[in-house]
Write an enzyme that holds these catalytic residues in place. Structure first.
Site, PDB file in Angstrom:
ATOM      1  N   ARG A 139      -1.595  -6.506 -10.077  1.00  0.00           N
ATOM      2  CA  ARG A 139      -2.613  -6.603 -11.126  1.00  0.00           C
ATOM      3  C   ARG A 139      -2.548  -5.540 -12.218  1.00  0.00           C
ATOM      4  O   ARG A 139      -3.138  -5.697 -13.269  1.00  0.00           O
ATOM      5  CB  ARG A 139      -4.009  -6.635 -10.500  1.00  0.00           C
ATOM      6  CG  ARG A 139      -4.353  -8.014  -9.955  1.00  0.00           C
ATOM      7  CD  ARG A 139      -5.660  -7.991  -9.215  1.00  0.00           C
ATOM      8  NE  ARG A 139      -5.570  -7.081  -8.077  1.00  0.00           N
ATOM      9  CZ  ARG A 139      -6.609  -6.620  -7.403  1.00  0.00           C
ATOM     10  NH1 ARG A 139      -7.826  -6.958  -7.755  1.00  0.00           N
ATOM     11  NH2 ARG A 139      -6.438  -5.826  -6.363  1.00  0.00           N
ATOM     12  N   ARG A 171       0.365 -15.275 -13.038  1.00  0.00           N
ATOM     13  CA  ARG A 171      -0.445 -15.629 -11.875  1.00  0.00           C
ATOM     14  C   ARG A 171      -1.679 -16.461 -12.235  1.00  0.00           C
ATOM     15  O   ARG A 171      -2.294 -17.078 -11.355  1.00  0.00           O
ATOM     16  CB  ARG A 171      -0.891 -14.364 -11.136  1.00  0.00           C
ATOM     17  CG  ARG A 171       0.017 -13.876  -9.991  1.00  0.00           C
ATOM     18  CD  ARG A 171       0.036 -14.792  -8.790  1.00  0.00           C
ATOM     19  NE  ARG A 171      -1.285 -15.308  -8.434  1.00  0.00           N
ATOM     20  CZ  ARG A 171      -2.224 -14.612  -7.815  1.00  0.00           C
ATOM     21  NH1 ARG A 171      -1.996 -13.393  -7.410  1.00  0.00           N
ATOM     22  NH2 ARG A 171      -3.404 -15.146  -7.560  1.00  0.00           N
ATOM     23  N   ARG A 219       3.299  -1.844  -4.273  1.00  0.00           N
ATOM     24  CA  ARG A 219       2.502  -2.669  -5.190  1.00  0.00           C
ATOM     25  C   ARG A 219       2.908  -2.453  -6.651  1.00  0.00           C
ATOM     26  O   ARG A 219       2.044  -2.389  -7.532  1.00  0.00           O
ATOM     27  CB  ARG A 219       1.000  -2.376  -5.034  1.00  0.00           C
ATOM     28  CG  ARG A 219       0.463  -2.654  -3.652  1.00  0.00           C
ATOM     29  CD  ARG A 219      -0.227  -3.997  -3.606  1.00  0.00           C
ATOM     30  NE  ARG A 219      -0.600  -4.303  -2.230  1.00  0.00           N
ATOM     31  CZ  ARG A 219      -1.820  -4.592  -1.834  1.00  0.00           C
ATOM     32  NH1 ARG A 219      -2.793  -4.620  -2.703  1.00  0.00           N
ATOM     33  NH2 ARG A 219      -2.060  -4.880  -0.581  1.00  0.00           N
ATOM     34  N   TYR A 266      -6.682  -7.719  10.787  1.00  0.00           N
ATOM     35  CA  TYR A 266      -7.160  -8.846   9.958  1.00  0.00           C
ATOM     36  C   TYR A 266      -7.546 -10.040  10.825  1.00  0.00           C
ATOM     37  O   TYR A 266      -8.550 -10.705  10.580  1.00  0.00           O
ATOM     38  CB  TYR A 266      -6.102  -9.254   8.932  1.00  0.00           C
ATOM     39  CG  TYR A 266      -5.996  -8.278   7.786  1.00  0.00           C
ATOM     40  CD1 TYR A 266      -7.016  -8.161   6.847  1.00  0.00           C
ATOM     41  CD2 TYR A 266      -4.883  -7.458   7.633  1.00  0.00           C
ATOM     42  CE1 TYR A 266      -6.939  -7.253   5.809  1.00  0.00           C
ATOM     43  CE2 TYR A 266      -4.787  -6.549   6.596  1.00  0.00           C
ATOM     44  CZ  TYR A 266      -5.818  -6.444   5.682  1.00  0.00           C
ATOM     45  OH  TYR A 266      -5.739  -5.537   4.657  1.00  0.00           O
ATOM     46  N   ASP A 308       3.143 -11.424   0.929  1.00  0.00           N
ATOM     47  CA  ASP A 308       2.025 -10.694   1.514  1.00  0.00           C
ATOM     48  C   ASP A 308       2.209 -10.648   3.026  1.00  0.00           C
ATOM     49  O   ASP A 308       2.880 -11.512   3.609  1.00  0.00           O
ATOM     50  CB  ASP A 308       0.677 -11.343   1.177  1.00  0.00           C
ATOM     51  CG  ASP A 308      -0.475 -10.395   1.499  1.00  0.00           C
ATOM     52  OD1 ASP A 308      -0.761  -9.505   0.674  1.00  0.00           O
ATOM     53  OD2 ASP A 308      -1.055 -10.502   2.600  1.00  0.00           O
TER      54      ASP A 308
HETATM   55  O1  1CP Z   1       4.807  -4.928  -5.462  1.00  0.00           O
HETATM   56  C1  1CP Z   1       4.090  -5.750  -4.861  1.00  0.00           C
HETATM   57  O2  1CP Z   1       3.067  -6.217  -5.336  1.00  0.00           O
HETATM   58  C2  1CP Z   1       4.597  -6.173  -3.507  1.00  0.00           C
HETATM   59  C3  1CP Z   1       3.913  -7.314  -2.871  1.00  0.00           C
HETATM   60  C4  1CP Z   1       2.839  -7.044  -1.829  1.00  0.00           C
HETATM   61  C5  1CP Z   1       2.917  -6.292  -0.660  1.00  0.00           C
HETATM   62  C6  1CP Z   1       4.042  -5.384  -0.212  1.00  0.00           C
HETATM   63  C7  1CP Z   1       1.575  -7.678  -1.839  1.00  0.00           C
HETATM   64  C8  1CP Z   1       1.075  -8.572  -2.885  1.00  0.00           C
HETATM   65  N1  1CP Z   1       0.928  -7.386  -0.661  1.00  0.00           N
HETATM   66  C9  1CP Z   1       1.720  -6.521   0.064  1.00  0.00           C
HETATM   67  C10 1CP Z   1       1.463  -5.999   1.417  1.00  0.00           C
HETATM   68  C11 1CP Z   1       0.072  -5.951   1.911  1.00  0.00           C
HETATM   69  N2  1CP Z   1      -0.899  -6.905   1.871  1.00  0.00           N
HETATM   70  C12 1CP Z   1      -0.427  -4.876   2.673  1.00  0.00           C
HETATM   71  C13 1CP Z   1       0.377  -3.673   3.050  1.00  0.00           C
HETATM   72  C14 1CP Z   1       0.522  -2.751   1.887  1.00  0.00           C
HETATM   73  C15 1CP Z   1      -0.692  -1.960   1.548  1.00  0.00           C
HETATM   74  O3  1CP Z   1      -1.205  -1.248   2.427  1.00  0.00           O
HETATM   75  O4  1CP Z   1      -1.097  -2.017   0.388  1.00  0.00           O
HETATM   76  C16 1CP Z   1      -1.741  -5.166   3.034  1.00  0.00           C
HETATM   77  C17 1CP Z   1      -2.680  -4.308   3.838  1.00  0.00           C
HETATM   78  C18 1CP Z   1      -2.035  -6.455   2.529  1.00  0.00           C
HETATM   79  C19 1CP Z   1      -3.286  -7.214   2.691  1.00  0.00           C
HETATM   80  C20 1CP Z   1      -3.846  -7.541   1.356  1.00  0.00           C
HETATM   81  N3  1CP Z   1      -3.383  -8.567   0.593  1.00  0.00           N
HETATM   82  C21 1CP Z   1      -4.822  -6.836   0.625  1.00  0.00           C
HETATM   83  C22 1CP Z   1      -5.566  -5.597   1.103  1.00  0.00           C
HETATM   84  C23 1CP Z   1      -6.977  -5.921   1.495  1.00  0.00           C
HETATM   85  C24 1CP Z   1      -7.645  -4.795   2.258  1.00  0.00           C
HETATM   86  O5  1CP Z   1      -7.757  -4.882   3.494  1.00  0.00           O
HETATM   87  O6  1CP Z   1      -8.056  -3.807   1.614  1.00  0.00           O
HETATM   88  C25 1CP Z   1      -4.964  -7.488  -0.606  1.00  0.00           C
HETATM   89  C26 1CP Z   1      -5.883  -7.144  -1.731  1.00  0.00           C
HETATM   90  C27 1CP Z   1      -4.038  -8.581  -0.607  1.00  0.00           C
HETATM   91  C28 1CP Z   1      -3.748  -9.536  -1.711  1.00  0.00           C
HETATM   92  C29 1CP Z   1      -2.553  -9.174  -2.500  1.00  0.00           C
HETATM   93  N4  1CP Z   1      -1.271  -9.033  -1.978  1.00  0.00           N
HETATM   94  C30 1CP Z   1      -0.391  -8.740  -3.005  1.00  0.00           C
HETATM   95  C31 1CP Z   1      -1.139  -8.708  -4.219  1.00  0.00           C
HETATM   96  C32 1CP Z   1      -0.557  -8.458  -5.585  1.00  0.00           C
HETATM   97  C33 1CP Z   1      -2.478  -8.970  -3.892  1.00  0.00           C
HETATM   98  C34 1CP Z   1      -3.659  -9.041  -4.848  1.00  0.00           C
HETATM   99  C35 1CP Z   1      -4.045 -10.467  -5.046  1.00  0.00           C
HETATM  100  C36 1CP Z   1      -3.757 -11.009  -6.402  1.00  0.00           C
HETATM  101  O7  1CP Z   1      -3.059 -10.468  -7.251  1.00  0.00           O
HETATM  102  O8  1CP Z   1      -4.330 -12.123  -6.623  1.00  0.00           O
END
Ligand code: 1CP
Length: 342
Positions: A32, A41, A28, A152, A77
């Site tokens: 944010r 974004r 990540r 999920y 994602d």
């Molecule tokens: O550097 C990066 O930001 C890489 C991009 C990335 C990756 C590798 C995003 C963007 N998501 C992920 C993988 C992801 N998504 C995982 C595995 C990694 C981890 O464990 O953190 C998981 C579980 C998700 C599911 C997901 N998508 C969540 C977690 C929710 C929960 O169950 O707690 C969330 C918050 C998202 C949305 C998301 N994905 C990525 C971002 C930057 C965001 C936030 C949304 C936004 O900015 O509007």
């Protein structure tokens, strides 16, 4: 792959070869915590951003340009391939993935068809553009692992205890195996599409599999993660396997067939090396919350991770999980410099 890329500290460490210094990137690292991310974004929904190659390229590049990290992670994602095959889901701000009709029966499982490259043309396009733009920095492609995706889909959204997921695993094992089988095919497809478009490494995120005990992992999860890593073996790209709370599963995560095992912050890397066993590199594992403390604390803790990481056959420095949204980017900039000059 150009030879300068093959000699990058990140790929050398993944391959357990001698490195000039320990490579570093952060899960990540885009997202944010970065003001430039929040700016581009603004006004675009997460899944729309993931389907817009120019935006994907720009966001993936942001932490590379700001921090000089040793690898980029593709901005996407884990639910992108599910959406692409028609699952009705959205990513809700501040929540995460939300599924309209949770999958809890055979009819639901039957809707999950294999992913084809034509389902995600924007992924192949963005990966190819990034490989050109990144030049000497390797791009990591990724996917969610079947267990984490299943959670999920079955729960319908983020879950603390994965109750419905376990209810299916224990109570309807045939349905569970059918679901995991379909998700395995989708995940393997998504990873191969990214590698074929030029990704230099692949990470499988099984973020929530730490909820499972070892015997159940072996029965209900390992057949599928093994099939994924075996199905990538011909590509000659390092394969990374990561989950949170997996201290008791580290040996099994290695057994599944990855080249690199990601470790969360709960197990020191020297201990993790023993649990994972020979023939693997390790990735990790500074507690992301440490970055919320003063720099002196970060420095001391990071040095500890680097020292313990020396025991591993290869070490890629990372956090034990993703960058927290409240993290000061200047802390990550200093940490990157500290690791790269250690
Ligand atoms: O550097 C990066 O930001 C890489 C991009 C990335 C990756 C590798 C995003 C963007 N998501 C992920 C993988 C992801 N998504 C995982 C595995 C990694 C981890 O464990 O953190 C998981 C579980 C998700 C599911 C997901 N998508 C969540 C977690 C929710 C929960 O169950 O707690 C969330 C918050 C998202 C949305 C998301 N994905 C990525 C971002 C930057 C965001 C936030 C949304 C936004 O900015 O509007």
């Amino acid at each position: 792959m150009n030879s300068q890329l093959a000699d990058s500290p990140f790929l050398l460490a993944c391959r357990r070869r001698p490195v000039p210094r320990t490579p570093v990137w952060y899960m990540r690292q885009a997202g944010r915590s970065l003001p430039e991310y929040r700016k581009v974004r603004a006004g675009t929904a997460m899944l729309d951003a993931c389907a817009t190659p120019d935006l994907v390229v720009e966001i993936t590049m942001q932490p590379v340009l700001r921090y000089g990290v040793d690898a980029a992670i593709f901005f996407s994602d884990i639910v992108v391939p599910l959406r692409a095959i028609g699952v009705d889901l959205d990513i809700k701000p501040g929540v995460g993935p939300v599924v309209a009709d949770p999958i809890r029966d055979a009819a639901g499982v039957a809707t999950l068809r294999p992913l084809e490259p034509d389902d995600v043309p924007y992924v192949s396009e963005a990966v190819a553009s990034l490989v050109k733009e990144l030049d000497r920095v390797p791009l990591i492609g990724f996917a969610g692992a079947p267990f984490t995706l299943a959670s999920y889909l079955i729960e319908g959204g983020p879950s603390k205890n994965h109750d419905h997921t376990k209810a299916m695993m224990y109570g309807a094992p045939e349905l569970w195996h059918a679901l995991m089988d379909r998700l395995t095919t989708i995940t393997l497809g998504f990873l191969r599409i990214q590698a074929e478009a030029g990704a230099a490494a692949l990470q499988l995120f099984d973020s929530w599999v730490g909820a499972v005990e070892p015997d159940d992992y072996r029965t209900f999860v390992l057949p599928y993660t093994s099939r994924i890593f075996a199905g990538l073996a011909d590509l000659d790209v390092p394969r990374i396997h990561f989950g949170v709370g997996t201290g008791e599963l580290l040996g099994l995560l290695g057994e599944a067939g990855a080249d690199v095992v990601g470790v969360d912050w709960r197990v020191p890397l020297d201990e993790a090396a023993l649990r994972v066993g020979a023939g693997k590199a390790l990735q990790g594992n500074l507690d992301p919350a440490v970055l919320l403390a003063p720099w002196e604390v970060v420095q001391e803790r990071a040095a500890k991770v680097l020292e313990r990481g020396r025991v591993a056959e290869g070490h890629v420095f990372n956090l034990g999980h993703g960058v927290l949204p409240g993290t000061d980017p200047d802390q990550l900039a200093r940490l990157t410099e500290f690791v790269q000059s250690y």
